[in-house]
Motif scaffolding. Structure first.
Motif, PDB file in Angstrom:
ATOM      1  N   LYS A 255     -70.800 -82.320 -68.065  1.00  0.00           N
ATOM      2  CA  LYS A 255     -70.419 -81.843 -69.407  1.00  0.00           C
ATOM      3  C   LYS A 255     -70.049 -80.619 -69.463  1.00  0.00           C
ATOM      4  O   LYS A 255     -69.462 -80.217 -70.203  1.00  0.00           O
ATOM      5  CB  LYS A 255     -71.997 -81.976 -70.026  1.00  0.00           C
ATOM      6  CG  LYS A 255     -72.410 -83.251 -70.556  1.00  0.00           C
ATOM      7  CD  LYS A 255     -73.567 -83.157 -71.646  1.00  0.00           C
ATOM      8  CE  LYS A 255     -73.661 -84.772 -72.271  1.00  0.00           C
ATOM      9  NZ  LYS A 255     -74.755 -84.673 -73.220  1.00  0.00           N
ATOM     10  N   GLY A 256     -70.316 -80.002 -68.282  1.00  0.00           N
ATOM     11  CA  GLY A 256     -69.890 -78.666 -68.152  1.00  0.00           C
ATOM     12  C   GLY A 256     -68.251 -78.389 -68.140  1.00  0.00           C
ATOM     13  O   GLY A 256     -67.731 -77.935 -68.741  1.00  0.00           O
ATOM     14  N   LEU A 257     -67.686 -79.282 -67.277  1.00  0.00           N
ATOM     15  CA  LEU A 257     -66.371 -79.340 -67.335  1.00  0.00           C
ATOM     16  C   LEU A 257     -65.756 -79.867 -68.523  1.00  0.00           C
ATOM     17  O   LEU A 257     -64.583 -79.333 -68.971  1.00  0.00           O
ATOM     18  CB  LEU A 257     -66.189 -80.685 -66.216  1.00  0.00           C
ATOM     19  CG  LEU A 257     -66.452 -80.265 -64.739  1.00  0.00           C
ATOM     20  CD1 LEU A 257     -66.071 -81.430 -64.013  1.00  0.00           C
ATOM     21  CD2 LEU A 257     -65.582 -78.908 -64.395  1.00  0.00           C
ATOM     22  N   ILE A 258     -66.457 -80.736 -69.043  1.00  0.00           N
ATOM     23  CA  ILE A 258     -65.864 -81.007 -70.570  1.00  0.00           C
ATOM     24  C   ILE A 258     -65.788 -79.723 -71.414  1.00  0.00           C
ATOM     25  O   ILE A 258     -64.693 -79.469 -72.169  1.00  0.00           O
ATOM     26  CB  ILE A 258     -66.783 -82.069 -71.222  1.00  0.00           C
ATOM     27  CG1 ILE A 258     -66.502 -83.341 -70.600  1.00  0.00           C
ATOM     28  CG2 ILE A 258     -66.023 -82.278 -72.658  1.00  0.00           C
ATOM     29  CD1 ILE A 258     -67.468 -84.475 -70.847  1.00  0.00           C
ATOM     30  N   GLY A 259     -66.951 -78.831 -71.604  1.00  0.00           N
ATOM     31  CA  GLY A 259     -66.670 -77.766 -72.065  1.00  0.00           C
ATOM     32  C   GLY A 259     -65.532 -76.745 -71.790  1.00  0.00           C
ATOM     33  O   GLY A 259     -64.985 -76.210 -72.911  1.00  0.00           O
ATOM     34  N   ILE A 260     -65.532 -76.623 -70.493  1.00  0.00           N
ATOM     35  CA  ILE A 260     -64.598 -75.897 -70.252  1.00  0.00           C
ATOM     36  C   ILE A 260     -63.287 -76.231 -70.624  1.00  0.00           C
ATOM     37  O   ILE A 260     -62.292 -75.309 -70.962  1.00  0.00           O
ATOM     38  CB  ILE A 260     -64.762 -75.220 -68.622  1.00  0.00           C
ATOM     39  CG1 ILE A 260     -66.092 -74.815 -68.159  1.00  0.00           C
ATOM     40  CG2 ILE A 260     -63.682 -74.542 -68.106  1.00  0.00           C
ATOM     41  CD1 ILE A 260     -66.329 -74.689 -66.599  1.00  0.00           C
ATOM     42  N   GLU A 261     -62.924 -77.295 -70.423  1.00  0.00           N
ATOM     43  CA  GLU A 261     -61.642 -77.989 -70.546  1.00  0.00           C
ATOM     44  C   GLU A 261     -61.170 -77.646 -72.048  1.00  0.00           C
ATOM     45  O   GLU A 261     -60.279 -77.360 -72.673  1.00  0.00           O
ATOM     46  CB  GLU A 261     -61.569 -79.439 -70.492  1.00  0.00           C
ATOM     47  CG  GLU A 261     -60.124 -79.947 -70.477  1.00  0.00           C
ATOM     48  CD  GLU A 261     -59.604 -80.199 -71.635  1.00  0.00           C
ATOM     49  OE1 GLU A 261     -58.281 -80.120 -72.000  1.00  0.00           O
ATOM     50  OE2 GLU A 261     -60.476 -80.560 -72.514  1.00  0.00           O
TER      51      GLU A 261
ATOM     52  N   PHE B 127     -58.369 -84.536 -63.019  1.00  0.00           N
ATOM     53  CA  PHE B 127     -58.270 -84.528 -61.860  1.00  0.00           C
ATOM     54  C   PHE B 127     -59.710 -84.764 -61.272  1.00  0.00           C
ATOM     55  O   PHE B 127     -60.021 -85.599 -60.496  1.00  0.00           O
ATOM     56  CB  PHE B 127     -57.379 -83.536 -61.083  1.00  0.00           C
ATOM     57  CG  PHE B 127     -57.563 -83.570 -59.537  1.00  0.00           C
ATOM     58  CD1 PHE B 127     -56.984 -84.248 -58.685  1.00  0.00           C
ATOM     59  CD2 PHE B 127     -58.386 -82.604 -58.918  1.00  0.00           C
ATOM     60  CE1 PHE B 127     -57.304 -84.313 -57.337  1.00  0.00           C
ATOM     61  CE2 PHE B 127     -58.615 -82.572 -57.829  1.00  0.00           C
ATOM     62  CZ  PHE B 127     -58.093 -83.201 -56.772  1.00  0.00           C
ATOM     63  N   LEU B 128     -60.333 -83.726 -61.712  1.00  0.00           N
ATOM     64  CA  LEU B 128     -61.712 -83.583 -61.487  1.00  0.00           C
ATOM     65  C   LEU B 128     -62.704 -84.720 -62.036  1.00  0.00           C
ATOM     66  O   LEU B 128     -63.554 -85.475 -61.570  1.00  0.00           O
ATOM     67  CB  LEU B 128     -62.546 -82.139 -62.103  1.00  0.00           C
ATOM     68  CG  LEU B 128     -61.618 -80.919 -61.573  1.00  0.00           C
ATOM     69  CD1 LEU B 128     -62.496 -79.805 -62.284  1.00  0.00           C
ATOM     70  CD2 LEU B 128     -61.920 -80.822 -60.044  1.00  0.00           C
TER      71      LEU B 128
ATOM     72  N   PHE C 117     -67.904 -90.625 -70.164  1.00  0.00           N
ATOM     73  CA  PHE C 117     -67.157 -91.272 -71.319  1.00  0.00           C
ATOM     74  C   PHE C 117     -67.077 -90.203 -72.327  1.00  0.00           C
ATOM     75  O   PHE C 117     -66.982 -90.562 -73.639  1.00  0.00           O
ATOM     76  CB  PHE C 117     -68.064 -92.438 -71.839  1.00  0.00           C
ATOM     77  CG  PHE C 117     -67.577 -93.677 -71.225  1.00  0.00           C
ATOM     78  CD1 PHE C 117     -66.544 -94.186 -71.359  1.00  0.00           C
ATOM     79  CD2 PHE C 117     -68.451 -94.450 -70.432  1.00  0.00           C
ATOM     80  CE1 PHE C 117     -65.993 -95.577 -70.604  1.00  0.00           C
ATOM     81  CE2 PHE C 117     -68.194 -95.567 -69.884  1.00  0.00           C
ATOM     82  CZ  PHE C 117     -67.018 -95.978 -69.863  1.00  0.00           C
ATOM     83  N   LEU C 118     -67.029 -88.584 -71.952  1.00  0.00           N
ATOM     84  CA  LEU C 118     -67.167 -87.782 -72.752  1.00  0.00           C
ATOM     85  C   LEU C 118     -68.007 -87.634 -73.828  1.00  0.00           C
ATOM     86  O   LEU C 118     -67.940 -86.941 -74.994  1.00  0.00           O
ATOM     87  CB  LEU C 118     -65.699 -87.644 -73.575  1.00  0.00           C
ATOM     88  CG  LEU C 118     -64.447 -87.741 -72.496  1.00  0.00           C
ATOM     89  CD1 LEU C 118     -63.086 -87.698 -73.181  1.00  0.00           C
ATOM     90  CD2 LEU C 118     -64.523 -86.787 -71.235  1.00  0.00           C
ATOM     91  N   GLY C 119     -69.372 -88.000 -73.515  1.00  0.00           N
ATOM     92  CA  GLY C 119     -70.177 -87.885 -74.357  1.00  0.00           C
ATOM     93  C   GLY C 119     -70.976 -86.638 -74.390  1.00  0.00           C
ATOM     94  O   GLY C 119     -71.581 -86.078 -73.708  1.00  0.00           O
ATOM     95  N   THR C 120     -70.271 -85.795 -75.586  1.00  0.00           N
ATOM     96  CA  THR C 120     -70.954 -84.358 -75.825  1.00  0.00           C
ATOM     97  C   THR C 120     -71.164 -84.051 -77.148  1.00  0.00           C
ATOM     98  O   THR C 120     -71.227 -84.806 -78.103  1.00  0.00           O
ATOM     99  CB  THR C 120     -70.185 -83.290 -74.982  1.00  0.00           C
ATOM    100  OG1 THR C 120     -70.789 -82.013 -75.003  1.00  0.00           O
ATOM    101  CG2 THR C 120     -68.597 -83.430 -75.632  1.00  0.00           C
ATOM    102  N   TRP C 121     -71.201 -82.832 -77.608  1.00  0.00           N
ATOM    103  CA  TRP C 121     -71.453 -82.380 -78.955  1.00  0.00           C
ATOM    104  C   TRP C 121     -69.940 -82.173 -79.665  1.00  0.00           C
ATOM    105  O   TRP C 121     -69.729 -81.018 -79.757  1.00  0.00           O
ATOM    106  CB  TRP C 121     -72.311 -81.031 -79.165  1.00  0.00           C
ATOM    107  CG  TRP C 121     -73.867 -81.481 -78.081  1.00  0.00           C
ATOM    108  CD1 TRP C 121     -74.826 -81.821 -78.673  1.00  0.00           C
ATOM    109  CD2 TRP C 121     -73.791 -80.995 -76.864  1.00  0.00           C
ATOM    110  NE1 TRP C 121     -75.827 -82.035 -77.454  1.00  0.00           N
ATOM    111  CE2 TRP C 121     -75.185 -81.538 -76.570  1.00  0.00           C
ATOM    112  CE3 TRP C 121     -73.014 -80.463 -75.856  1.00  0.00           C
ATOM    113  CZ2 TRP C 121     -75.780 -81.319 -75.431  1.00  0.00           C
ATOM    114  CZ3 TRP C 121     -73.915 -80.204 -74.719  1.00  0.00           C
ATOM    115  CH2 TRP C 121     -75.016 -80.753 -74.477  1.00  0.00           C
ATOM    116  N   TRP C 122     -69.447 -83.260 -80.344  1.00  0.00           N
ATOM    117  CA  TRP C 122     -68.221 -83.176 -80.901  1.00  0.00           C
ATOM    118  C   TRP C 122     -68.448 -82.721 -82.392  1.00  0.00           C
ATOM    119  O   TRP C 122     -69.337 -83.106 -82.964  1.00  0.00           O
ATOM    120  CB  TRP C 122     -67.523 -84.323 -80.737  1.00  0.00           C
ATOM    121  CG  TRP C 122     -66.998 -84.708 -79.218  1.00  0.00           C
ATOM    122  CD1 TRP C 122     -67.592 -85.937 -78.691  1.00  0.00           C
ATOM    123  CD2 TRP C 122     -66.154 -83.753 -78.444  1.00  0.00           C
ATOM    124  NE1 TRP C 122     -66.828 -85.945 -77.476  1.00  0.00           N
ATOM    125  CE2 TRP C 122     -66.148 -84.807 -77.155  1.00  0.00           C
ATOM    126  CE3 TRP C 122     -65.567 -82.839 -78.673  1.00  0.00           C
ATOM    127  CZ2 TRP C 122     -65.535 -84.260 -76.196  1.00  0.00           C
ATOM    128  CZ3 TRP C 122     -65.160 -82.405 -77.465  1.00  0.00           C
ATOM    129  CH2 TRP C 122     -64.863 -82.987 -76.202  1.00  0.00           C
TER     130      TRP C 122
END
Length: 215
Positions: free
Chosen positions: A31-37, A48-49, A81-86
């Motif tokens: 989830k942290g990677l998703i936020g950084i991206e 890639f990650l 599956f990119l489940g985060t706070w959209w």
């Protein structure tokens, strides 16, 4: 996110190795990677990650038991599956362009389960709109492989799938009906949802089978 690919893989190896044993902790890292991206826009490096974690998830020793009563791993499945706070009403994410096939492929490669289906449908509902309507075919195929009733056991899955179908059945019926495979998939999904007590799907099915008048 800045290191060379070989360096990234070396640094992440202990975390990747922990997917089998500490999956609920690893999900915070993903989830942290998703936020950084989302903040920095380092799209190619993110995927890639992401792929490294997705490949480990597919091989995890717990993935076949996701629907068991005391199973673990659901949070990591959600993260990949990119489940985060959209943000509300956001249906598309630019970084998915050219990469959405990765999530579609992941969905098809995981065991048919209510957890996997729920997380994939959530992805489509929030930011995966570009995978529709073809995703209806994928979902129908997975429901046929597994136990459709058990896979739709989560009420949120039914609700979100209803909404996704409504967006297309009512606004793009000709597109759905002109493609034989897509038409059959949508009808199958509507039938399954009706069997699960969905009144919205009952009305949709009636509308969908009604011939379109031209002229």
């Amino acid at each position: 996110m800045l290191a060379a690919p070989t360096d990234s893989e070396k640094v992440l190896q202990p975390i990747l190795d922990a997917v089998d044993r500490h999956e609920d902790e690893v999900h915070w890292f993903v989830k942290g990677l998703i936020g950084i991206e989302d903040q920095q826009g380092k799209t190619d490096r993110f995927w890639f990650l992401w792929q490294m974690f997705a490949d480990r998830v597919k091989q995890a020793n717990w993935v076949a038991r996701l629907d068991d009563r005391y199973s673990t791993g659901a949070q990591l499945i959600s993260a990949v599956f990119l489940g985060t706070w959209w943000k509300e009403n956001v249906r598309h994410r630019r970084s998915l362009e050219g990469h959405a096939h990765r999530l579609n492929s992941l969905f098809e490669s995981l065991p048919p389960s209510s957890t996997v289906l729920d997380r994939y449908v959530r992805f489509l509902y929030h930011v995966g709109e570009q995978s529709l309507p073809d995703a209806f075919v994928r979902i129908a195929k997975r429901l046929k492989v597994g136990d459709a009733k058990k896979m739709l056991a989560k009420s949120n899955s039914v609700f979100m799938l209803e909404v996704l179908l409504q967006r297309h059945v009512y606004s793009r019926p000709l597109e759905l009906k002109s493609n034989h495979e897509l038409r059959d998939a949508v009808l199958f999904l509507l039938d399954v949802l009706v069997e699960n007590g969905s009144s919205a799907s009952f009305r949709m099915r009636d509308d969908f089978v009604t011939p379109i008048s031209i002229g």
